[in-house]
Scaffold this motif. Sequence first.
Motif, PDB file in Angstrom:
ATOM      1  N   VAL A  44       0.842  -1.203   0.000  1.00 24.68           N
ATOM      2  CA  VAL A  44       0.000   0.000   0.000  1.00 24.68           C
ATOM      3  C   VAL A  44       0.879   1.256   0.000  1.00 24.68           C
ATOM      4  CG1 VAL A  44      -1.685   1.335   1.331  1.00 24.68           C
ATOM      5  CG2 VAL A  44      -1.949  -1.143   1.095  1.00 24.68           C
ATOM      6  N   ALA A  45       1.969   1.236   0.769  1.00 22.35           N
ATOM      7  CA  ALA A  45       2.868   2.393   0.816  1.00 22.35           C
ATOM      8  C   ALA A  45       3.453   2.690  -0.559  1.00 22.35           C
ATOM      9  CB  ALA A  45       3.981   2.149   1.828  1.00 22.35           C
ATOM     10  N   LYS A  46       3.722   1.670  -1.339  1.00 24.21           N
ATOM     11  CA  LYS A  46       4.266   1.868  -2.679  1.00 24.21           C
ATOM     12  C   LYS A  46       3.196   2.293  -3.676  1.00 24.21           C
ATOM     13  CE  LYS A  46       7.931  -1.546  -1.974  1.00 24.21           C
ATOM     14  NZ  LYS A  46       8.419  -2.913  -2.312  1.00 24.21           N
ATOM     15  N   THR A  47       1.949   1.912  -3.400  1.00 24.87           N
ATOM     16  CA  THR A  47       0.859   2.164  -4.343  1.00 24.87           C
ATOM     17  C   THR A  47       0.146   3.484  -4.087  1.00 24.87           C
ATOM     18  OG1 THR A  47       0.496  -0.225  -4.529  1.00 24.87           O
ATOM     19  CG2 THR A  47      -1.298   1.203  -5.262  1.00 24.87           C
ATOM     20  N   LEU A  48      -0.007   3.864  -2.821  1.00 26.78           N
ATOM     21  CA  LEU A  48      -0.815   5.034  -2.475  1.00 26.78           C
ATOM     22  C   LEU A  48      -0.352   6.314  -3.160  1.00 26.78           C
ATOM     23  CD1 LEU A  48      -3.255   5.875  -0.821  1.00 26.78           C
ATOM     24  CD2 LEU A  48      -1.756   6.198   1.161  1.00 26.78           C
ATOM     25  N   PRO A  49       0.954   6.587  -3.282  1.00 26.04           N
ATOM     26  CA  PRO A  49       1.354   7.806  -3.987  1.00 26.04           C
ATOM     27  C   PRO A  49       0.977   7.823  -5.470  1.00 26.04           C
ATOM     28  CG  PRO A  49       3.131   7.035  -2.582  1.00 26.04           C
ATOM     29  CD  PRO A  49       2.103   5.936  -2.631  1.00 26.04           C
ATOM     30  N   LEU A  50       0.605   6.680  -6.025  1.00 24.90           N
ATOM     31  CA  LEU A  50       0.216   6.592  -7.434  1.00 24.90           C
ATOM     32  C   LEU A  50      -1.295   6.678  -7.613  1.00 24.90           C
ATOM     33  CD1 LEU A  50       2.416   3.474  -8.352  1.00 24.90           C
ATOM     34  CD2 LEU A  50       3.108   5.870  -8.375  1.00 24.90           C
ATOM     35  N   ARG A  51      -2.007   7.033  -6.530  1.00 25.65           N
ATOM     36  CA  ARG A  51      -3.464   6.863  -6.510  1.00 25.65           C
ATOM     37  C   ARG A  51      -4.182   7.611  -7.625  1.00 25.65           C
ATOM     38  NH1 ARG A  51      -1.438  10.078  -2.871  1.00 25.65           N
ATOM     39  NH2 ARG A  51      -2.355  12.035  -2.138  1.00 25.65           N
ATOM     40  N   TRP A  52      -3.609   8.712  -8.123  1.00 21.67           N
ATOM     41  CA  TRP A  52      -4.313   9.477  -9.154  1.00 21.67           C
ATOM     42  C   TRP A  52      -4.133   8.882 -10.544  1.00 21.67           C
ATOM     43  CZ3 TRP A  52      -7.292  11.616  -6.069  1.00 21.67           C
ATOM     44  CH2 TRP A  52      -6.859  12.257  -4.912  1.00 21.67           C
ATOM     45  N   SER A  53      -3.283   7.880 -10.668  1.00 19.77           N
ATOM     46  CA  SER A  53      -3.047   7.289 -11.994  1.00 19.77           C
ATOM     47  C   SER A  53      -3.211   5.775 -12.000  1.00 19.77           C
ATOM     48  CB  SER A  53      -1.636   7.645 -12.478  1.00 19.77           C
ATOM     49  OG  SER A  53      -0.658   7.158 -11.583  1.00 19.77           O
ATOM     50  N   LEU A  54      -3.846   5.234 -10.968  1.00 19.33           N
ATOM     51  CA  LEU A  54      -4.003   3.785 -10.886  1.00 19.33           C
ATOM     52  C   LEU A  54      -5.050   3.272 -11.866  1.00 19.33           C
ATOM     53  CD1 LEU A  54      -4.029   3.229  -7.009  1.00 19.33           C
ATOM     54  CD2 LEU A  54      -2.199   2.616  -8.592  1.00 19.33           C
ATOM     55  N   PRO A  55      -4.861   2.082 -12.414  1.00 22.78           N
ATOM     56  CA  PRO A  55      -5.923   1.448 -13.196  1.00 22.78           C
ATOM     57  C   PRO A  55      -7.075   1.075 -12.274  1.00 22.78           C
ATOM     58  CG  PRO A  55      -4.118  -0.082 -12.848  1.00 22.78           C
ATOM     59  CD  PRO A  55      -3.642   1.244 -12.338  1.00 22.78           C
ATOM     60  N   SER A  56      -8.217   0.816 -12.864  1.00 21.06           N
ATOM     61  CA  SER A  56      -9.438   0.643 -12.081  1.00 21.06           C
ATOM     62  C   SER A  56      -9.342  -0.492 -11.067  1.00 21.06           C
ATOM     63  CB  SER A  56     -10.640   0.421 -13.007  1.00 21.06           C
ATOM     64  OG  SER A  56     -10.428  -0.737 -13.819  1.00 21.06           O
TER      65      SER A  56
ATOM     66  N   ASP B 228       4.755  15.463  -3.525  1.00 24.79           N
ATOM     67  CA  ASP B 228       3.876  14.496  -4.178  1.00 24.79           C
ATOM     68  C   ASP B 228       4.589  13.835  -5.364  1.00 24.79           C
ATOM     69  OD1 ASP B 228       1.431  13.382  -3.655  1.00 24.79           O
ATOM     70  OD2 ASP B 228       0.270  14.824  -4.820  1.00 24.79           O
ATOM     71  N   ARG B 229       5.323  14.646  -6.135  1.00 29.63           N
ATOM     72  CA  ARG B 229       6.030  14.116  -7.288  1.00 29.63           C
ATOM     73  C   ARG B 229       7.145  13.164  -6.867  1.00 29.63           C
ATOM     74  NH1 ARG B 229       5.467  12.445 -12.059  1.00 29.63           N
ATOM     75  NH2 ARG B 229       4.049  14.207 -12.335  1.00 29.63           N
TER      76      ARG B 229
ATOM     77  N   LEU C 154       7.252  11.329  -4.175  1.00 32.40           N
ATOM     78  CA  LEU C 154       6.625  10.083  -3.746  1.00 32.40           C
ATOM     79  C   LEU C 154       6.133   9.282  -4.949  1.00 32.40           C
ATOM     80  CD1 LEU C 154       4.651  11.316  -0.610  1.00 32.40           C
ATOM     81  CD2 LEU C 154       6.609   9.758  -0.635  1.00 32.40           C
ATOM     82  N   PHE C 155       5.575   9.968  -5.923  1.00 28.75           N
ATOM     83  CA  PHE C 155       5.108   9.305  -7.140  1.00 28.75           C
ATOM     84  C   PHE C 155       6.276   8.600  -7.835  1.00 28.75           C
ATOM     85  CE2 PHE C 155       4.074   9.064 -11.644  1.00 28.75           C
ATOM     86  CZ  PHE C 155       2.755   8.638 -11.642  1.00 28.75           C
ATOM     87  N   ASP C 156       7.445   9.243  -7.805  1.00 33.71           N
ATOM     88  CA  ASP C 156       8.640   8.678  -8.432  1.00 33.71           C
ATOM     89  C   ASP C 156       9.372   7.697  -7.517  1.00 33.71           C
ATOM     90  OD1 ASP C 156       8.180  10.185 -10.703  1.00 33.71           O
ATOM     91  OD2 ASP C 156       9.507  11.822 -10.089  1.00 33.71           O
ATOM     92  N   HIS C 157       8.785   7.422  -6.346  1.00 30.25           N
ATOM     93  CA  HIS C 157       9.368   6.503  -5.358  1.00 30.25           C
ATOM     94  C   HIS C 157      10.722   6.996  -4.832  1.00 30.25           C
ATOM     95  CE1 HIS C 157       6.653   3.189  -7.162  1.00 30.25           C
ATOM     96  NE2 HIS C 157       6.109   3.675  -6.062  1.00 30.25           N
ATOM     97  N   ASP C 158      10.918   8.316  -4.849  1.00 34.67           N
ATOM     98  CA  ASP C 158      12.106   8.916  -4.238  1.00 34.67           C
ATOM     99  C   ASP C 158      11.755   9.258  -2.790  1.00 34.67           C
ATOM    100  OD1 ASP C 158      14.457  10.196  -3.589  1.00 34.67           O
ATOM    101  OD2 ASP C 158      14.051  11.983  -4.813  1.00 34.67           O
ATOM    102  N   VAL C 159      11.583   8.223  -1.968  1.00 35.08           N
ATOM    103  CA  VAL C 159      11.083   8.431  -0.611  1.00 35.08           C
ATOM    104  C   VAL C 159      12.111   9.134   0.267  1.00 35.08           C
ATOM    105  CG1 VAL C 159      10.101   7.292   1.414  1.00 35.08           C
ATOM    106  CG2 VAL C 159       9.616   6.400  -0.860  1.00 35.08           C
ATOM    107  N   GLU C 160      13.379   8.793   0.120  1.00 40.39           N
ATOM    108  CA  GLU C 160      14.403   9.451   0.924  1.00 40.39           C
ATOM    109  C   GLU C 160      14.544  10.915   0.537  1.00 40.39           C
ATOM    110  OE1 GLU C 160      15.987   8.742   3.638  1.00 40.39           O
ATOM    111  OE2 GLU C 160      14.921   6.849   3.751  1.00 40.39           O
ATOM    112  N   GLY C 161      14.438  11.217  -0.753  1.00 36.88           N
ATOM    113  CA  GLY C 161      14.453  12.607  -1.193  1.00 36.88           C
ATOM    114  C   GLY C 161      13.265  13.371  -0.632  1.00 36.88           C
TER     115      GLY C 161
END
Length: 204
Positions: A47-59, A149-150, A152-159
């Motif tokens: 979920v942590a990896k998926t939630l930042p992508l929530r606006w572009s997820l497939p149905s 937000d960007r 997190l979307f790019d999975h740059d969590v440490e950044g």
Amino acid sequence: MRRRSGASHDAERAGEPIAFGLEGPLVLGFVEGGLDTADEARLAEEVAKTLPLRWSLPSRALERLNLLSNHLGGERGLLEWLDGHPGLPRLTARLLVLVDGLERYTDDPAVVTAVRDFRAGHGLPEELRGVLPPATSAETLSDLSSRLDRQLFDHDVEGARSLGLATSRWLRDAASAATSPSPGLTEMGEVMARLHEDLAAAST
């Protein structure tokens, strides 16, 4: 995050292929009867990896995320559940709370004035140089929110964590430096101080 009507559980039980990292059987197992500690931790990571992508997820992935969110009482409950799992889930949850907090205060004139005055007197911390445009405006907090937000979307969590720490510290200090803070500015300073402590205590 709203669950689409007509979402089918049959495909999930049949073990439909993973959609953006969210395994249907894990989601349904948690919603319908609970999971053991190891599987729940794995679900929290997904979920942590998926939630930042929530606006572009497939149905299908969005349905799974919404099902879990509804089960936990909405997005706030989902973030609180994530925060209960150390590592990436906790850090992601706290960064998303910061993103929402920045959007909440972005249009407050007292906040904008305090940030502009603090920046004029103290400049920007090194971590925010090159991130913000030269002029401070009502868009400044929103710009920071969008950048986080960007990342997190790019999975740059440490950044995102580094930027989040710098942002929350800067806004906390800006509120503290104001001579006659409004109630909203005082609240913002308290929120940012708490979020800075939370982010400092979280790590992947």
